[in-house]
Design an enzyme around this catalytic site. Structure first.
Site, mmCIF file in Angstrom:
data_model
loop_
_atom_site.group_PDB
_atom_site.id
_atom_site.type_symbol
_atom_site.label_atom_id
_atom_site.label_comp_id
_atom_site.label_asym_id
_atom_site.label_seq_id
_atom_site.Cartn_x
_atom_site.Cartn_y
_atom_site.Cartn_z
ATOM 1 N N PRO A 10 0.796 -1.220 0.000
ATOM 2 C CA PRO A 10 0.000 0.000 0.000
ATOM 3 C C PRO A 10 0.836 1.281 0.000
ATOM 4 O O PRO A 10 1.890 1.348 0.614
ATOM 5 C CB PRO A 10 -0.833 -0.102 1.279
ATOM 6 C CG PRO A 10 -0.126 -1.086 2.132
ATOM 7 C CD PRO A 10 0.580 -2.025 1.206
ATOM 8 N N ASN A 11 0.320 2.238 -0.724
ATOM 9 C CA ASN A 11 0.863 3.598 -0.844
ATOM 10 C C ASN A 11 2.120 3.697 -1.686
ATOM 11 O O ASN A 11 2.606 4.801 -1.935
ATOM 12 C CB ASN A 11 1.089 4.236 0.539
ATOM 13 C CG ASN A 11 -0.194 4.364 1.307
ATOM 14 O OD1 ASN A 11 -1.180 4.876 0.799
ATOM 15 N ND2 ASN A 11 -0.212 3.861 2.524
ATOM 16 N N ARG A 18 4.936 11.044 -2.229
ATOM 17 C CA ARG A 18 4.617 10.798 -0.821
ATOM 18 C C ARG A 18 5.879 10.922 0.025
ATOM 19 O O ARG A 18 6.844 10.187 -0.174
ATOM 20 C CB ARG A 18 4.047 9.392 -0.672
ATOM 21 C CG ARG A 18 3.854 8.979 0.757
ATOM 22 C CD ARG A 18 3.521 7.500 0.860
ATOM 23 N NE ARG A 18 3.404 7.143 2.254
ATOM 24 C CZ ARG A 18 3.771 5.976 2.751
ATOM 25 N NH1 ARG A 18 4.263 5.053 1.965
ATOM 26 N NH2 ARG A 18 3.635 5.733 4.022
ATOM 27 N N TYR A 23 11.063 8.770 1.463
ATOM 28 C CA TYR A 23 11.025 7.728 0.432
ATOM 29 C C TYR A 23 11.698 8.132 -0.876
ATOM 30 O O TYR A 23 11.800 7.323 -1.784
ATOM 31 C CB TYR A 23 9.578 7.317 0.155
ATOM 32 C CG TYR A 23 8.896 6.736 1.373
ATOM 33 C CD1 TYR A 23 9.275 5.497 1.866
ATOM 34 C CD2 TYR A 23 7.899 7.435 2.031
ATOM 35 C CE1 TYR A 23 8.658 4.962 2.992
ATOM 36 C CE2 TYR A 23 7.277 6.907 3.146
ATOM 37 C CZ TYR A 23 7.661 5.671 3.619
ATOM 38 O OH TYR A 23 7.057 5.143 4.735
ATOM 39 N N ASN A 75 7.943 -5.706 -1.246
ATOM 40 C CA ASN A 75 7.895 -4.589 -0.314
ATOM 41 C C ASN A 75 6.456 -4.532 0.195
ATOM 42 O O ASN A 75 5.590 -3.956 -0.443
ATOM 43 C CB ASN A 75 8.280 -3.260 -0.961
ATOM 44 C CG ASN A 75 8.299 -2.128 0.055
ATOM 45 O OD1 ASN A 75 7.746 -2.252 1.152
ATOM 46 N ND2 ASN A 75 8.934 -1.025 -0.298
ATOM 47 N N ALA A 78 3.222 -1.067 4.758
ATOM 48 C CA ALA A 78 2.604 -1.126 6.089
ATOM 49 C C ALA A 78 2.150 -2.528 6.465
ATOM 50 O O ALA A 78 2.090 -2.864 7.652
ATOM 51 C CB ALA A 78 1.429 -0.166 6.158
ATOM 52 N N GLU A 99 12.603 -9.552 1.150
ATOM 53 C CA GLU A 99 11.818 -8.429 1.655
ATOM 54 C C GLU A 99 12.643 -7.150 1.486
ATOM 55 O O GLU A 99 13.815 -7.123 1.856
ATOM 56 C CB GLU A 99 11.483 -8.661 3.128
ATOM 57 C CG GLU A 99 10.650 -7.586 3.765
ATOM 58 C CD GLU A 99 10.359 -7.884 5.238
ATOM 59 O OE1 GLU A 99 10.135 -6.897 5.975
ATOM 60 O OE2 GLU A 99 10.368 -9.057 5.661
ATOM 61 N N HIS A 101 12.650 -2.737 1.770
ATOM 62 C CA HIS A 101 12.042 -1.490 2.252
ATOM 63 C C HIS A 101 12.920 -0.327 1.816
ATOM 64 O O HIS A 101 14.147 -0.405 1.917
ATOM 65 C CB HIS A 101 11.914 -1.498 3.776
ATOM 66 C CG HIS A 101 11.041 -2.589 4.280
ATOM 67 N ND1 HIS A 101 9.672 -2.526 4.225
ATOM 68 C CD2 HIS A 101 11.365 -3.798 4.812
ATOM 69 C CE1 HIS A 101 9.176 -3.644 4.717
ATOM 70 N NE2 HIS A 101 10.180 -4.439 5.066
ATOM 71 N N ARG A 108 13.041 4.125 12.520
ATOM 72 C CA ARG A 108 11.736 4.790 12.538
ATOM 73 C C ARG A 108 10.960 4.402 13.799
ATOM 74 O O ARG A 108 11.538 3.923 14.766
ATOM 75 C CB ARG A 108 10.984 4.428 11.259
ATOM 76 C CG ARG A 108 11.744 4.956 10.023
ATOM 77 C CD ARG A 108 11.019 4.717 8.743
ATOM 78 N NE ARG A 108 9.739 5.420 8.772
ATOM 79 C CZ ARG A 108 8.778 5.202 7.886
ATOM 80 N NH1 ARG A 108 8.945 4.322 6.917
ATOM 81 N NH2 ARG A 108 7.641 5.862 7.946
#
Length: 152
Positions: A10-11, A18, A23, A75, A78, A99, A101, A108
């Protein structure tokens, strides 16, 4: 030819717009184009998918497995921290994956420090922005070829 899934959560469709300070400014299309160049160099075909919906991601994992794709670069965004459904789909199919990111999730918020997928992954790459995807693709390909030299 080895076929791999690149699955975006998502996103990630908002990349480049964004929170660019977190990012970066590279768009999802540009990131995919760069990965396609690296894939061609490796002799790999990529199928790209992005969804803002958990079920869409689960369905795409199922479809990739049914279509005989060899592995995935994931990825989960969330859903990294919340999706038992995505975890179960990857576990059920046995699809090897890396995986990835963009940001360093460990620098974070504390809730981002726990991944529900990382213990299933061949490896996890985080914090290197778009370069992390290239590193992840190269690592995934190397591991797959190591397991089955015919894929090289």
């Amino acid at each position: 030819m080895t076929r791999l899934l690149v699955l975006q959560g998502p996103n990630l469709n908002l990349l480049g717009r964004r929170e660019p300070e977190l990012y970066g400014r590279v768009t999802l299309d540009a990131l995919q184009d760069r990965l396609d160049v690296v894939a061609a160099e490796l002799g790999v075909e990529l199928q790209h998918a992005q969804s803002n919906h958990e079920g869409g991601l689960v369905d795409r994992v199922h479809q990739a497995w049914a279509d005989g794709l060899t592995g995935a670069l994931v990825n989960p965004a969330a859903y990294t921290h919340s999706s038992i459904a995505l975890r179960d789909a990857l576990l059920a199919t046995g699809m090897p994956f890396v995986e990835v990111h963009l940001s360093n999730v460990y620098a974070r918020e504390p809730f981002r420090h726990k991944s529900l997928l990382s213990d299933l992954a061949l490896g996890v790459i985080c914090g290197f922005g778009p370069l992390g995807y290239e590193l992840g693709l190269r690592a995934l390909h190397a591991r797959l070829v190591e397991a089955d030299p015919h894929l090289g």
